[in-house]
Design an enzyme around this catalytic site. Structure first.
Site, PDB file in Angstrom:
ATOM      1  NE  ARG A  96      -3.612  -0.270   2.434  1.00 45.34           N
ATOM      2  CZ  ARG A  96      -4.835  -0.325   1.907  1.00 45.34           C
ATOM      3  NH1 ARG A  96      -5.381   0.752   1.404  1.00 45.34           N
ATOM      4  NH2 ARG A  96      -5.501  -1.441   1.890  1.00 45.34           N
ATOM      5  CG  ASP A 124       3.144 -11.165  11.444  1.00 44.01           C
ATOM      6  OD1 ASP A 124       4.014 -11.147  10.559  1.00 44.01           O
ATOM      7  OD2 ASP A 124       2.778 -10.158  12.074  1.00 44.01           O
ATOM      8  CB  THR A 180      -1.820   7.110  -3.417  1.00 44.93           C
ATOM      9  OG1 THR A 180      -1.251   5.786  -3.419  1.00 44.93           O
ATOM     10  CG2 THR A 180      -0.900   8.051  -4.153  1.00 44.93           C
ATOM     11  CG  ASP A 221      -0.299 -10.328   9.980  1.00 35.76           C
ATOM     12  OD1 ASP A 221      -0.264  -9.111   9.708  1.00 35.76           O
ATOM     13  OD2 ASP A 221       0.149 -11.210   9.220  1.00 35.76           O
TER      14      ASP A 221
HETATM   15  N1  URA Z   1      -4.811  -9.452   7.130  1.00 36.76           N
HETATM   16  C1  URA Z   1      -4.640 -10.370   8.114  1.00 36.76           C
HETATM   17  O1  URA Z   1      -3.664 -11.122   8.096  1.00 36.76           O
HETATM   18  N2  URA Z   1      -5.538 -10.428   9.098  1.00 36.76           N
HETATM   19  C2  URA Z   1      -6.625  -9.638   9.151  1.00 36.76           C
HETATM   20  O2  URA Z   1      -7.432  -9.749  10.076  1.00 36.76           O
HETATM   21  C3  URA Z   1      -6.794  -8.688   8.125  1.00 36.76           C
HETATM   22  C4  URA Z   1      -5.878  -8.610   7.116  1.00 36.76           C
END
Ligand code: URA
Length: 209
Positions: free
Chosen positions: A104, A203, A108, A200
């Site tokens: 991202r 992760d 912008t 995530d």
């Molecule tokens: N990306 C992720 O890994 N987890 C989320 O909850 C949202 C985006």
């Protein structure tokens, strides 16, 4: 409008519970994501057409069916999409795998493609875009757009968990794309994470923080 298919098979729902659990470590998380992806591939390929063939069983001739030569392309969105590739390849071993990487732009806020390597015969393939978490939908919308710019004609989107916001974004930008999800959760929090979600995905797959 593309359809939204929530794959509520008991095995998928059971495994998703352990995928979501914060006490599940990376090794088990990866294995479970692979297993769920394989099960999801079963549902995503349900509409593949069949053609008749003739073979001989040890007992005699038989008219049977095989998949009618579909060419499939899996397109994981980097990096979390990688976690779902091997499971899907187990059921669709002839699929080619393209990769799309997006970040991202901090000014912008628009997704910018930093990596893209795709099968050369993209327009002839049924593409399955893979992104475990359909949150705002920004990455999926952009990745699908990049594929269409390169001639893609048939695209499905597969995710483990979707948020209503992401579903709406994909449906309004790409009404021709069907979305397959293991669950549709409540909403996004202020950081763009799906609630309750699983945290995530990248992760948790790769043990980073
Ligand atoms: N990306 C992720 O890994 N987890 C989320 O909850 C949202 C985006």
């Amino acid at each position: 409008m593309g359809k939204v298919v929530v794959i509520d098979h008991p095995l998928i729902q059971h495994k998703l519970t352990y995928i979501r659990d914060e006490n599940t470590g990376s090794k088990e998380f990866r294995e479970l994501v692979e297993e769920v992806s394989m099960l999801m591939a079963y549902e995503v390929t349900r509409d593949f057409p069949l053609q008749e063939t003739e073979i001989n069983t040890p007992v005699g001739p038989a008219k049977t069916k095989v998949i009618a030569g579909r060419k499939v392309g899996l397109v994981p969105i980097l990096r979390a999409g990688l976690g779902m590739v091997n499971g899907m390849l187990k059921l669709i071993p002839a699929a080619k795998v393209g990769h799309v990487g997006l970040y991202r732009d901090p000014e912008t806020l628009k997704p910018v493609e930093y990596y893209c390597k795709l099968p050369t015969d993209l327009p002839e393939r049924d593409l399955i875009v893979i992104d475990p978490m359909l949150a705002t939908g920004g990455s999926a919308v952009a990745a699908i757009g990049f594929l269409k710019e390169r001639g893609a004609k048939s695209i499905k989107l597969v995710c483990l968990i979707a948020a209503p916001e992401g579903i709406s974004a994909v449906q309004s930008a790409h009404p021709d794309v069907d979305i397959f999800a293991g669950a549709v959760d409540s909403h996004l929090n202020d950081h763009g994470y799906i609630v309750p979600g699983l945290g995530d995905a990248g992760d948790r797959l790769f043990g980073t923080k």
